[in-house]
Write a protein that holds these residues in place. Structure first.
Motif, PDB file in Angstrom:
ATOM      1  N   HIS A  57     -51.754   7.913  50.832  1.00 47.56           N
ATOM      2  CA  HIS A  57     -50.405   8.242  50.640  1.00 47.56           C
ATOM      3  C   HIS A  57     -49.826   8.410  49.297  1.00 47.56           C
ATOM      4  O   HIS A  57     -48.727   9.131  49.142  1.00 47.56           O
ATOM      5  CB  HIS A  57     -49.593   6.906  51.235  1.00 47.56           C
ATOM      6  N   GLU A  58     -50.523   8.112  48.276  1.00 51.47           N
ATOM      7  CA  GLU A  58     -50.282   8.160  46.911  1.00 51.47           C
ATOM      8  C   GLU A  58     -48.750   7.802  46.495  1.00 51.47           C
ATOM      9  O   GLU A  58     -48.095   8.328  45.863  1.00 51.47           O
ATOM     10  CB  GLU A  58     -50.405   9.852  46.531  1.00 51.47           C
ATOM     11  N   GLY A  59     -48.753   6.395  47.400  1.00 56.34           N
ATOM     12  CA  GLY A  59     -47.392   5.926  47.021  1.00 56.34           C
ATOM     13  C   GLY A  59     -47.012   4.818  47.923  1.00 56.34           C
ATOM     14  O   GLY A  59     -47.458   5.070  49.159  1.00 56.34           O
ATOM     15  N   LEU A  60     -45.902   4.315  47.978  1.00 53.81           N
ATOM     16  CA  LEU A  60     -45.385   3.357  48.884  1.00 53.81           C
ATOM     17  C   LEU A  60     -44.956   3.997  50.082  1.00 53.81           C
ATOM     18  O   LEU A  60     -44.184   5.085  49.989  1.00 53.81           O
ATOM     19  CB  LEU A  60     -44.257   2.476  48.270  1.00 53.81           C
ATOM     20  N   ILE A  61     -45.127   3.572  51.321  1.00 50.52           N
ATOM     21  CA  ILE A  61     -44.493   3.816  52.491  1.00 50.52           C
ATOM     22  C   ILE A  61     -43.951   2.797  53.239  1.00 50.52           C
ATOM     23  O   ILE A  61     -44.122   1.673  52.967  1.00 50.52           O
ATOM     24  CB  ILE A  61     -45.609   4.661  53.352  1.00 50.52           C
ATOM     25  N   ALA A  62     -43.128   3.150  54.187  1.00 50.99           N
ATOM     26  CA  ALA A  62     -42.427   2.059  55.028  1.00 50.99           C
ATOM     27  C   ALA A  62     -43.206   1.760  56.035  1.00 50.99           C
ATOM     28  O   ALA A  62     -43.840   2.658  56.966  1.00 50.99           O
ATOM     29  CB  ALA A  62     -41.082   2.524  55.516  1.00 50.99           C
ATOM     30  N   PRO A  63     -43.279   0.536  56.753  1.00 51.00           N
ATOM     31  CA  PRO A  63     -44.048   0.158  57.916  1.00 51.00           C
ATOM     32  C   PRO A  63     -43.335   1.160  59.070  1.00 51.00           C
ATOM     33  O   PRO A  63     -42.482   1.173  59.185  1.00 51.00           O
ATOM     34  CB  PRO A  63     -43.900  -1.238  58.273  1.00 51.00           C
ATOM     35  N   PRO A  64     -44.461   1.743  59.909  1.00 52.43           N
ATOM     36  CA  PRO A  64     -43.969   2.486  61.124  1.00 52.43           C
ATOM     37  C   PRO A  64     -42.932   1.800  61.919  1.00 52.43           C
ATOM     38  O   PRO A  64     -42.060   2.597  62.600  1.00 52.43           O
ATOM     39  CB  PRO A  64     -45.163   2.911  61.674  1.00 52.43           C
ATOM     40  N   ALA A  65     -43.215   0.536  62.082  1.00 54.15           N
ATOM     41  CA  ALA A  65     -42.429  -0.066  63.100  1.00 54.15           C
ATOM     42  C   ALA A  65     -41.041  -0.394  62.509  1.00 54.15           C
ATOM     43  O   ALA A  65     -40.080  -0.652  63.345  1.00 54.15           O
ATOM     44  CB  ALA A  65     -42.783  -1.436  63.393  1.00 54.15           C
ATOM     45  N   MET A  66     -40.754  -0.132  61.295  1.00 56.71           N
ATOM     46  CA  MET A  66     -39.319  -0.084  60.711  1.00 56.71           C
ATOM     47  C   MET A  66     -38.445   1.165  61.221  1.00 56.71           C
ATOM     48  O   MET A  66     -37.486   1.090  60.945  1.00 56.71           O
ATOM     49  CB  MET A  66     -39.375  -0.205  59.380  1.00 56.71           C
ATOM     50  N   LEU A  67     -38.991   2.157  61.935  1.00 56.28           N
ATOM     51  CA  LEU A  67     -38.549   3.306  62.072  1.00 56.28           C
ATOM     52  C   LEU A  67     -36.826   3.193  62.601  1.00 56.28           C
ATOM     53  O   LEU A  67     -36.146   3.696  61.802  1.00 56.28           O
ATOM     54  CB  LEU A  67     -39.253   4.178  62.964  1.00 56.28           C
ATOM     55  N   GLN A  68     -36.661   2.378  63.590  1.00 49.97           N
ATOM     56  CA  GLN A  68     -35.293   2.269  64.051  1.00 49.97           C
ATOM     57  C   GLN A  68     -34.595   1.480  63.083  1.00 49.97           C
ATOM     58  O   GLN A  68     -33.240   1.624  63.149  1.00 49.97           O
ATOM     59  CB  GLN A  68     -35.602   1.414  65.362  1.00 49.97           C
ATOM     60  N   VAL A  69     -35.249   0.693  62.082  1.00 51.81           N
ATOM     61  CA  VAL A  69     -34.250  -0.087  61.218  1.00 51.81           C
ATOM     62  C   VAL A  69     -33.244   0.717  60.407  1.00 51.81           C
ATOM     63  O   VAL A  69     -32.151   0.257  60.278  1.00 51.81           O
ATOM     64  CB  VAL A  69     -35.103  -1.030  60.518  1.00 51.81           C
ATOM     65  N   TRP A  70     -33.910   1.852  59.965  1.00 51.94           N
ATOM     66  CA  TRP A  70     -33.056   2.575  59.036  1.00 51.94           C
ATOM     67  C   TRP A  70     -31.611   3.074  59.551  1.00 51.94           C
ATOM     68  O   TRP A  70     -30.788   3.456  58.673  1.00 51.94           O
ATOM     69  CB  TRP A  70     -34.054   3.562  58.204  1.00 51.94           C
ATOM     70  N   THR A  71     -31.724   3.335  60.845  1.00 52.82           N
ATOM     71  CA  THR A  71     -30.409   4.084  61.292  1.00 52.82           C
ATOM     72  C   THR A  71     -29.557   3.244  62.264  1.00 52.82           C
ATOM     73  O   THR A  71     -28.874   3.525  62.862  1.00 52.82           O
ATOM     74  CB  THR A  71     -30.816   5.232  62.154  1.00 52.82           C
ATOM     75  N   MET A  72     -29.902   1.614  62.100  1.00 54.17           N
ATOM     76  CA  MET A  72     -28.778   0.884  62.534  1.00 54.17           C
ATOM     77  C   MET A  72     -27.803   0.719  62.033  1.00 54.17           C
ATOM     78  O   MET A  72     -27.505   1.020  60.859  1.00 54.17           O
ATOM     79  CB  MET A  72     -29.567  -0.510  62.988  1.00 54.17           C
ATOM     80  N   GLU A  73     -26.644   0.529  62.731  1.00 51.98           N
ATOM     81  CA  GLU A  73     -25.134   0.520  62.574  1.00 51.98           C
ATOM     82  C   GLU A  73     -24.954  -0.660  61.552  1.00 51.98           C
ATOM     83  O   GLU A  73     -23.710  -0.661  60.621  1.00 51.98           O
ATOM     84  CB  GLU A  73     -24.173   0.547  63.363  1.00 51.98           C
ATOM     85  N   GLY A  74     -25.763  -1.907  61.895  1.00 53.36           N
ATOM     86  CA  GLY A  74     -25.446  -3.076  60.780  1.00 53.36           C
ATOM     87  C   GLY A  74     -24.600  -4.259  61.638  1.00 53.36           C
ATOM     88  O   GLY A  74     -24.908  -4.021  62.911  1.00 53.36           O
ATOM     89  N   LEU A  75     -24.177  -5.193  60.964  1.00 60.06           N
ATOM     90  CA  LEU A  75     -23.355  -6.343  61.801  1.00 60.06           C
ATOM     91  C   LEU A  75     -22.272  -5.839  62.941  1.00 60.06           C
ATOM     92  O   LEU A  75     -22.057  -6.246  63.811  1.00 60.06           O
ATOM     93  CB  LEU A  75     -22.622  -7.162  60.584  1.00 60.06           C
ATOM     94  N   HIS A  76     -21.776  -4.872  62.367  1.00 58.69           N
ATOM     95  CA  HIS A  76     -20.535  -4.553  63.168  1.00 58.69           C
ATOM     96  C   HIS A  76     -20.793  -3.217  64.158  1.00 58.69           C
ATOM     97  O   HIS A  76     -21.392  -2.204  63.833  1.00 58.69           O
ATOM     98  CB  HIS A  76     -19.130  -4.080  62.396  1.00 58.69           C
ATOM     99  N   ALA A  77     -20.523  -3.438  65.411  1.00 57.62           N
ATOM    100  CA  ALA A  77     -20.836  -2.380  66.293  1.00 57.62           C
ATOM    101  C   ALA A  77     -20.066  -1.079  65.837  1.00 57.62           C
ATOM    102  O   ALA A  77     -19.183  -0.810  65.620  1.00 57.62           O
ATOM    103  CB  ALA A  77     -20.238  -2.872  67.816  1.00 57.62           C
ATOM    104  N   ASN A  78     -21.010   0.033  66.086  1.00 59.94           N
ATOM    105  CA  ASN A  78     -20.603   1.544  66.219  1.00 59.94           C
ATOM    106  C   ASN A  78     -20.174   1.828  64.861  1.00 59.94           C
ATOM    107  O   ASN A  78     -19.435   2.681  64.630  1.00 59.94           O
ATOM    108  CB  ASN A  78     -19.720   1.840  67.282  1.00 59.94           C
ATOM    109  N   ASN A  79     -20.614   0.983  63.917  1.00 58.47           N
ATOM    110  CA  ASN A  79     -20.200   1.203  62.253  1.00 58.47           C
ATOM    111  C   ASN A  79     -21.364   2.203  61.710  1.00 58.47           C
ATOM    112  O   ASN A  79     -22.179   1.792  60.886  1.00 58.47           O
ATOM    113  CB  ASN A  79     -20.024  -0.187  61.471  1.00 58.47           C
TER     114      ASN A  79
END
Length: 324
Positions: A57-79
């Motif tokens: 990979h020639e560098g750090l990668i993110a765990p595949p299972a994190m894929l959905q985490v990056w685009t979550m809205e956070g604590l507040h709904a639909n934010n």
């Protein structure tokens, strides 16, 4: 038999592509490190730059299972971040609710990965309504399987690159135990559905019968006295099949919690706080939280069980905060 107009309206949406939902942050090492710590993942290709540099990979990668985490809205709904769509990809479920299919249960969720996600990449996803099944009759009730596909991409100057997909399927249905009623008038408000009943087996019957009596019963191994919940046919410590029950005091602390916002599933009220409850006796169970606003929930706060009966047919243990 399904209403032909319902099928026509629902299937007219199949294939519809909903707009982008962006990630708040670029893929970054601190979030990856924290996720790995929480999940107990120790692969150095995710957290050790020197080690990762020497891999293919020639560098750090993110765990595949994190894929959905990056685009979550956070604590507040639909934010969601600026530029994200405000379209509702679940609009087909609203159409079904208007025709009396008020209950929802998640069936399956599948992640597939096109390539590793790298530090510094900015992700987004789009949603496509993939399919609406014919009307199906199951043990839960009669309804439709609805499948959506969230395609994830990394933004690139030379053209965005696909990095993975999330397939999400739900069953939208009329409960099998719903009382048959005359067809509702078109201008009448839909009847409030009842809560779905739990699946009861020989291993769990004691728990629900205890709830009806106002008793919080926990399964206990008759051989080594180990408590276990959820109930199971065999002891996780000594493998004995012999068991009895212990009536818990109902005193507990809040170990963790989530607050459900969407999709809104009748007849539950929203926001809907659900706690991971640690009983005084040492076991944990999942239960609803009552008598407190979301902003006042605190990990470690003291709770006490109370029993509430719904629809004159189901008694559940809920937990209410108590004064220190």
């Amino acid at each position: 038999m399904a209403d032909p107009q319902l099928l026509s309206d629902a299937r007219a949406l199949v294939g519809r592509q909903y707009g982008r939902v962006y990630a708040w942050d670029e893929v970054n090492a601190p979030m990856v490190r924290q996720w790995c710590e929480i999940m107990g993942v120790d692969n150095p290709v995710y957290t050790d730059p020197a080690f990762a540099l020497g891999t293919r990979h020639e560098g750090l990668i993110a765990p595949p299972a994190m894929l959905q985490v990056w685009t979550m809205e956070g604590l507040h709904a639909n934010n969601y971040p600026p530029g994200s769509t405000d379209e509702n990809p679940y609009e087909v479920l609203k159409i079904m609710e208007a025709h009396g299919y008020m209950s929802t249960v998640a069936v399956n969720s599948e992640l597939t990965f096109s390539r590793p996600v790298r530090m510094g990449e900015k992700l987004y996803y789009t949603t496509r309504l993939d399919s609406v099944s014919d009307e199906k009759t199951t043990a839960l009730g009669t309804g439709f399987f609805v499948t959506l596909v969230m395609s994830h991409f990394a933004e690139k100057a030379g053209g965005d690159e696909p990095v993975g997909e999330l397939l999400f399927r739900v069953f939208k249905f009329r409960p099998a135990n719903a009382n048959a009623q005359a067809p509702a008038r078109l201008d009448a408000a839909p009847a409030r559905p009842k809560r779905p009943l739990p699946g009861i087996s020989d291993d769990t019957r004691f728990f629900w019968e205890g709830c009806e009596k106002g008793q919080l019963l926990i399964q206990r191994c008759a051989a080594c006295q180990t408590l276990r919940h959820p109930p199971a046919p065999v002891c996780i410590e000594c493998h004995s099949f012999d068991w009895d029950t212990l009536q818990a005091s109902g005193r507990a602390t809040l170990y963790s919690f989530v607050v459900m916002h969407y999709p809104e599933v009748p007849p539950f009220d929203y926001p809907n706080p659900i706690g991971l409850i640690e009983l005084e006796e040492g076991v944990r169970l999942i239960a609803g939280l009552v008598g407190i606003e979301r902003e006042n929930l605190q990990i470690g706060q003291r709770l006490q069980v109370e029993f509430q009966t719904f629809d004159d047919q189901q008694t559940l243990p809920l937990f209410r905060p108590v004064d220190a």
